[in-house]
Design a protein around this motif. Structure first.
Motif, PDB file in Angstrom:
ATOM      1  N   SER A  62      39.676  46.055  32.703  1.00  0.00           N
ATOM      2  CA  SER A  62      38.088  46.590  32.161  1.00  0.00           C
ATOM      3  C   SER A  62      37.342  45.736  32.444  1.00  0.00           C
ATOM      4  CB  SER A  62      38.433  46.763  30.589  1.00  0.00           C
ATOM      5  OG  SER A  62      37.141  47.083  30.132  1.00  0.00           O
ATOM      6  N   GLY A  63      36.161  46.385  32.840  1.00  0.00           N
ATOM      7  CA  GLY A  63      34.971  45.431  33.455  1.00  0.00           C
ATOM      8  C   GLY A  63      34.934  45.258  34.696  1.00  0.00           C
ATOM      9  N   GLY A  64      35.699  45.764  35.702  1.00  0.00           N
ATOM     10  CA  GLY A  64      35.460  45.951  37.181  1.00  0.00           C
ATOM     11  C   GLY A  64      35.865  44.540  37.636  1.00  0.00           C
ATOM     12  N   MET A  65      37.444  44.754  37.924  1.00  0.00           N
ATOM     13  CA  MET A  65      38.082  43.496  38.637  1.00  0.00           C
ATOM     14  C   MET A  65      37.578  43.249  40.090  1.00  0.00           C
ATOM     15  SD  MET A  65      42.440  43.244  39.404  1.00  0.00           S
ATOM     16  CE  MET A  65      42.304  44.609  40.615  1.00  0.00           C
ATOM     17  N   THR A  66      37.452  42.037  40.234  1.00  0.00           N
ATOM     18  CA  THR A  66      37.133  41.904  41.570  1.00  0.00           C
ATOM     19  C   THR A  66      38.165  41.806  42.752  1.00  0.00           C
ATOM     20  OG1 THR A  66      36.458  39.794  43.094  1.00  0.00           O
ATOM     21  CG2 THR A  66      37.481  39.325  41.138  1.00  0.00           C
ATOM     22  N   HIS A  67      38.048  43.063  43.826  1.00  0.00           N
ATOM     23  CA  HIS A  67      38.982  43.153  44.432  1.00  0.00           C
ATOM     24  C   HIS A  67      39.032  42.244  45.664  1.00  0.00           C
ATOM     25  CE1 HIS A  67      35.237  44.664  46.214  1.00  0.00           C
ATOM     26  NE2 HIS A  67      35.678  44.525  47.444  1.00  0.00           N
ATOM     27  N   LEU A  68      38.142  41.407  46.084  1.00  0.00           N
ATOM     28  CA  LEU A  68      38.061  40.379  47.378  1.00  0.00           C
ATOM     29  C   LEU A  68      38.837  39.164  46.899  1.00  0.00           C
ATOM     30  CD1 LEU A  68      34.602  41.076  48.967  1.00  0.00           C
ATOM     31  CD2 LEU A  68      36.845  41.139  50.126  1.00  0.00           C
ATOM     32  N   ASP A  69      38.912  38.993  45.471  1.00  0.00           N
ATOM     33  CA  ASP A  69      39.564  37.927  45.152  1.00  0.00           C
ATOM     34  C   ASP A  69      41.115  38.158  44.747  1.00  0.00           C
ATOM     35  OD1 ASP A  69      37.232  35.928  45.046  1.00  0.00           O
ATOM     36  OD2 ASP A  69      36.312  37.249  43.874  1.00  0.00           O
ATOM     37  N   VAL A  93      51.740  41.291  54.190  1.00  0.00           N
ATOM     38  CA  VAL A  93      50.656  41.327  52.985  1.00  0.00           C
ATOM     39  C   VAL A  93      50.291  40.266  52.525  1.00  0.00           C
ATOM     40  CG1 VAL A  93      50.569  42.710  50.739  1.00  0.00           C
ATOM     41  CG2 VAL A  93      51.881  43.573  52.661  1.00  0.00           C
ATOM     42  N   GLN A  94      48.977  39.872  52.269  1.00  0.00           N
ATOM     43  CA  GLN A  94      48.443  38.829  51.664  1.00  0.00           C
ATOM     44  C   GLN A  94      47.370  39.356  50.447  1.00  0.00           C
ATOM     45  OE1 GLN A  94      46.928  35.516  53.878  1.00  0.00           O
ATOM     46  NE2 GLN A  94      48.021  36.252  55.761  1.00  0.00           N
ATOM     47  N   ILE A  95      47.382  38.370  49.548  1.00  0.00           N
ATOM     48  CA  ILE A  95      46.673  38.665  48.313  1.00  0.00           C
ATOM     49  C   ILE A  95      45.968  37.365  47.969  1.00  0.00           C
ATOM     50  CG2 ILE A  95      48.006  40.770  47.507  1.00  0.00           C
ATOM     51  CD1 ILE A  95      49.031  38.763  45.085  1.00  0.00           C
ATOM     52  N   GLY A  96      45.109  37.440  46.972  1.00  0.00           N
ATOM     53  CA  GLY A  96      44.473  36.209  46.393  1.00  0.00           C
ATOM     54  C   GLY A  96      45.400  35.111  45.982  1.00  0.00           C
ATOM     55  N   GLU A  97      45.054  34.015  46.031  1.00  0.00           N
ATOM     56  CA  GLU A  97      45.736  32.944  45.846  1.00  0.00           C
ATOM     57  C   GLU A  97      46.085  32.492  44.287  1.00  0.00           C
ATOM     58  OE1 GLU A  97      43.783  29.177  46.942  1.00  0.00           O
ATOM     59  OE2 GLU A  97      41.923  29.849  46.417  1.00  0.00           O
ATOM     60  N   LEU A  98      45.219  33.200  43.495  1.00  0.00           N
ATOM     61  CA  LEU A  98      45.552  33.030  41.941  1.00  0.00           C
ATOM     62  C   LEU A  98      46.395  33.958  41.422  1.00  0.00           C
ATOM     63  CD1 LEU A  98      41.602  32.863  41.182  1.00  0.00           C
ATOM     64  CD2 LEU A  98      43.388  30.891  41.345  1.00  0.00           C
TER      65      LEU A  98
END
Length: 431
Positions: A62-69, A93-98
């Motif tokens: 909820s709130g709009g998750m940042t897609h690029l991160d 496939v890669q995703i954000g480091e967090l």
């Protein structure tokens, strides 16, 4: 005068039913408990696909998750800000480091990187994402859990058809469907169902006597006002009693889980909500939604994002691993989505603003062919390949559940509705 009297009695009945639910269950039913219409089926469905998923765990950011991160990360792009990407268990496939724990389960998931919404405000985007319909006057549209129960019934007749673990009382719930199709709302998963057992001072005989007396008092009202609404609220009362007496009531009791399991999922409402979701689907609840708020990061995103991603990553990684280990992931569809993404450009307050034009969501299990990415963007800015509208995304969920996508239902106002409006499922995602 007669119509005014009927309206007044309907309101009284509604308030009574809500009070019964609160007293018996210690929780609130969604605002949609007062439906503005009742659906009637018409036509036959051409969408007769076999279900690949029996149940859904729906994780709403909820709130709009940042897609690029997170899941729409583009390695080396200038739109990434300070976020780096990491490899996952899926080749290429890669995703954000967090999200390191989630990265270990991407071989079971499919990232949709080309989602696009027409709604750029929170309330409107949330509603659209949940229902496939935009807000239209007084009409409240059903969400997926309600459609699932409407078409296929409950998984466990003694428990609610769907459960929403959230602090958002404005959730669309079951929309214009009858009260029996409204989800159960829980604010605190750790507390389970409060006041859901008979007081020790009340014997079974006394309880049954009170039920009988209540039934006698209601009998005249029900005969005088033989309406669907009256019957629906009577069913709410019966369902509350059924839950109270069910052996499966322990499904809501997180104290039954080991300290090690609690530690694996983590603390906080979202983590414990994910753990409760796993318990509930094991006991036959077919649709459970868990909300993680706080993604509206208009400022200081670098400072705020690590903690939010850590909350998501630990619970999500643990739940996916847990489901796989228990043999539940194959026929459980885990959905992670949000109302929109965040702007590719960092603003003057070091944050990202609302961005419905392009964002990402993920599906795991439930017949999905894992280890893939569907759709492309130009560094997270514009969709350049395989655009997916919100109704298409929801149609994909409905397709996995084997719901009749083109079956028309009419509300009491004679307006036609289908599960996901004109949405078309992404059938290529399925193995």
């Amino acid at each position: 005068m007669k119509s005014l009297l009927n309206s007044a009695n309907d309101l009284t009945r509604r308030q009574f039913a809500e009070n019964v639910a609160k007293t018996c269950l210690g929780v609130s039913l969604m605002n949609g408990l007062a439906p503005r219409g009742y659906a009637a089926f018409e036509g036959s469905s051409k969408a007769t696909q076999a279900a690949t998923a029996k149940r859904v765990i729906y994780l709403y950011m909820s709130g709009g998750m940042t897609h690029l991160d997170t899941f729409g990360a583009v390695p080396g792009a200038d739109t990434m800000g300070s976020t780096k990407t990491i490899k996952t268990s899926a080749d290429g496939v890669q995703i954000g480091e967090l999200l390191p724990e989630t990265a270990k389960m991407m071989h079971r998931g499919a990232i949709i990187n080309s989602l696009s919404s027409t709604q750029g405000a929170h309330a409107q985007g949330n509603y659209f994402q949940h229902t496939s319909y935009t807000m239209r006057g007084a009409t409240r549209h059903p969400t997926m859990g309600a459609w699932l129960q409407k078409f296929q019934g409950k998984g466990n007749t003694d428990l609610p058809g769907s459960v929403i673990i959230t602090g958002d009382s404005k959730h669309p719930g079951g929309g214009f469907f009858e009260a029996a199709f409204q989800p159960l709302l829980l604010n605190d998963p750790a507390r389970g169902l409060q006041n859901s057992r008979m007081p020790g001072s009340l014997s079974e005989g006394d309880f049954n006597y009170r039920l009988g007396l209540s039934s006698q008092l209601d009998q005249g009202f029900q005969q005088s006002y033989n309406y669907k609404g009256v019957k629906a609220y009577a069913e709410v009362y019966k369902d509350a009693i059924k839950v109270m007496k069910s052996e499966d009531l322990d499904a809501f009791d997180l104290s039954k889980e080991s300290p090690e399991m609690h530690e694996a999922y983590g603390q906080g409402n979202f983590a414990q909500g994910c753990l409760l979701a796993r318990r509930l689907i094991e006991h036959g609840v077919r649709f459970v939604e868990v909300t993680l708020g706080g993604w509206d990061m208009h400022q200081d995103i670098d400072a705020r994002l690590p903690e939010k991603c850590a909350d998501l990553d630990k619970a999500l990684g643990a739940m996916l691993t847990d489901l796989e280990r228990r043999g539940l992931l194959d026929d459980t569809l885990v959905v992670l989505t949000s109302e929109f993404g965040r702007t590719p450009k960092i603003n003057q307050n070091d944050g990202r603003d609302h961005y419905p034009k392009a964002f990402s969501s993920v599906l795991w299990g439930g017949g999905i062919a894992g280890g893939q990415v569907f759709g492309k963007t130009d560094k997270g800015i514009e969709v350049t390949e395989n655009k997916v509208d919100v109704p298409d995304f929801n149609a994909t969920i409905a397709y996995a559940l084997g719901l009749p996508l083109d079956l028309v239902l009419y509300s009491s106002t004679k307006r036609p509705f289908t599960v996901t409006d004109k949405g078309k499922p992404i059938t290529s995602l399925f193995g």
